[in-house]
Design an enzyme around this catalytic site. Structure first.
Site, PDB file in Angstrom:
ATOM      1  N   ARG A 267       0.854  -1.191   0.000  1.00 41.98           N
ATOM      2  CA  ARG A 267       0.000   0.000   0.000  1.00 41.98           C
ATOM      3  C   ARG A 267       0.890   1.241   0.000  1.00 41.98           C
ATOM      4  O   ARG A 267       1.885   1.293   0.739  1.00 41.98           O
ATOM      5  CB  ARG A 267      -0.900   0.030   1.241  1.00 41.98           C
ATOM      6  CG  ARG A 267      -2.048  -0.974   1.212  1.00 41.98           C
ATOM      7  CD  ARG A 267      -3.115  -0.612   0.169  1.00 41.98           C
ATOM      8  NE  ARG A 267      -4.263  -1.491   0.196  1.00 41.98           N
ATOM      9  CZ  ARG A 267      -4.414  -2.579  -0.572  1.00 41.98           C
ATOM     10  NH1 ARG A 267      -3.476  -2.912  -1.437  1.00 41.98           N
ATOM     11  NH2 ARG A 267      -5.502  -3.313  -0.497  1.00 41.98           N
ATOM     12  N   GLU A 296      -3.551   7.466  -4.490  1.00 42.48           N
ATOM     13  CA  GLU A 296      -3.997   6.909  -5.779  1.00 42.48           C
ATOM     14  C   GLU A 296      -5.316   7.541  -6.199  1.00 42.48           C
ATOM     15  O   GLU A 296      -6.180   7.759  -5.344  1.00 42.48           O
ATOM     16  CB  GLU A 296      -4.169   5.388  -5.642  1.00 42.48           C
ATOM     17  CG  GLU A 296      -2.846   4.701  -5.414  1.00 42.48           C
ATOM     18  CD  GLU A 296      -2.981   3.199  -5.182  1.00 42.48           C
ATOM     19  OE1 GLU A 296      -4.044   2.631  -5.465  1.00 42.48           O
ATOM     20  OE2 GLU A 296      -2.004   2.616  -4.721  1.00 42.48           O
ATOM     21  N   HIS A 317      -1.379   0.231  -9.584  1.00 37.67           N
ATOM     22  CA  HIS A 317      -1.974  -0.715  -8.610  1.00 37.67           C
ATOM     23  C   HIS A 317      -2.530  -1.930  -9.374  1.00 37.67           C
ATOM     24  O   HIS A 317      -3.736  -2.223  -9.313  1.00 37.67           O
ATOM     25  CB  HIS A 317      -3.077  -0.024  -7.796  1.00 37.67           C
ATOM     26  CG  HIS A 317      -3.380  -0.745  -6.511  1.00 37.67           C
ATOM     27  ND1 HIS A 317      -3.713  -0.105  -5.347  1.00 37.67           N
ATOM     28  CD2 HIS A 317      -3.407  -2.075  -6.209  1.00 37.67           C
ATOM     29  CE1 HIS A 317      -3.938  -0.988  -4.392  1.00 37.67           C
ATOM     30  NE2 HIS A 317      -3.754  -2.191  -4.895  1.00 37.67           N
TER      31      HIS A 317
END
Ligand code: GLV
Length: 355
Positions: A267, A296, A317
């Site tokens: 993350r 993000e 991602h």
């Protein structure tokens, strides 16, 4: 299976439809009344929030039974957070089961769901292999300066001009013999450890809870400080929690070897991105491979700056976006739904609702 009339079947709401576990889906559609919201064109949290509110109010106005389950499959990081403000029309009307694809659930309000008597089920093993492979890929990308070579070749500059040091393609280290420090030795960390050792890397790990030696895949347990000081490559593979937010910041970068490689497939907020950019600028970090970012889908402008961009390989991602992971995740979601419908605690429930 009893032959229920449509209006007697328990109702499940889906965001989108599955693409892989189609025979399980067919079975779910026979057992329950399944309604799907099309997610075409959905960009963010607001789109999902509005669609859920609309769907629940239409169903209520039509006097239909409430939805007992809501499934969103993928794109948690783009469409989330999956929180009270989005989901309360569902819980208010009796929804007690939520599930989405993915191992991490930092952007899902699982405690709030539990307070409403609802389960949240993740798909814990669906993304292990794809994410470990992505971490290995980014270790190679960073160590071998893949983005640098790709950029030069596509620009017609081949290996670049030797007189322009930041443009000239560097000679790179082979991973064989490099020390890899893995932060977090869960399923993904272990799968990465096995792969990295097969490539000749020496693997050490730090984890909040030391893993029994019989399960540590021959990775050596070290303190966080030792990992920071001794690693040639550092890979982040732990969950995001309040304790791991900015686990790697200015103090930690200062302790690392000069010329270290950083990889993050876990993350974004586990790394202080500002500090990473500063460490890339100073040369403390030589290159990085990142699949995840602090905000993000926004990428820190420093990582896009032409002065640094050849030294970073960036992915949106996407580590878990493989056919196999999607197949497994959809299957695990449907398994949890069936367990919930049977009145059991689903195996993959991560919270403890008051029931
Ligand atoms: O990001 C993907 C996951 O949490 O599985």
């Amino acid at each position: 299976m009893a032959n229920l009339r449509v209006q007697d079947k328990r109702r499940v709401l889906l965001l989108g439809t599955p693409s892989y576990a189609l025979s399980e889906y067919e079975d779910i559609c026979k057992r329950y009344f399944v309604q799907s919201i099309s997610r075409d064109g959905f960009k963010n949290h607001k789109d999902v929030t509005e669609a859920i509110a609309r769907e629940v109010s239409q169903a209520t106005a039509a006097g239909e039974q409430p939805y007992v389950g809501f499934i969103w499959f993928f794109d948690t990081s783009r469409l989330g957070p999956f929180d009270e403000s989005m989901l309360h029309p569902l819980t208010d009307s009796g929804c007690r089961f939520f599930s989405g694809g993915g191992a991490g659930y930092d952007d899902i309000e699982t405690q709030w769901m539990a307070s409403q008597g609802a389960y949240y089920c993740n798909t814990p093993t669906a993304v292990t292999i794809s994410t470990a492979n992505a971490a290995l890929m980014l270790i190679f990308a960073a160590t071998r300066a893949i983005t640098h070579g790709d950029t030069s070749t596509k620009a017609g500059k081949w290996r670049g001009d030797q007189a322009v040091p930041e443009e000239f393609l560097p000679i790179v280290p082979d991973v064989e013999g490099l020390k890899l420090g893995i932060i977090g030795l869960g399923a993904i960390g272990k799968a990465l450890s096995v792969r990295a050792q097969a490539c000749g890397m020496e693997v050490m790990y730090y984890a909040r809870n030391r893993v029994p030696d019989s399960e540590s895949t021959s990775a050596t347990y070290v303190s966080m400080d030792e990992l920071l000081v001794s690693s040639d490559v550092i890979s982040v593979n732990c969950p995001l929690t309040p304790e791991t937010r900015h686990l790697l910041g200015p103090v930690e970068f200062a302790k690392m070897k000069t010329g270290v490689f950083i990889v993050n497939t876990a993350r974004g907020p586990i790394i202080d991105e500002e500090a990473l950019v500063a460490a890339l600028r100073s040369g403390k970090v030589l290159r990085a491979g990142l699949d995840v970012f602090e905000r993000e889908p926004i990428v820190h402008p420093g990582l896009l700056d032409p002065a640094l961009s050849r030294r970073v390989t960036l992915q949106p991602h996407a580590a878990a976006r493989t056919h196999q992971s999607f197949m497994k995740a959809e299957g695990q979601i449907f398994k949890s739904l069936k367990e919930f419908m049977r009145g059991e605690r689903p195996e993959y429930a991560v919270n403890h609702p008051k029931i």
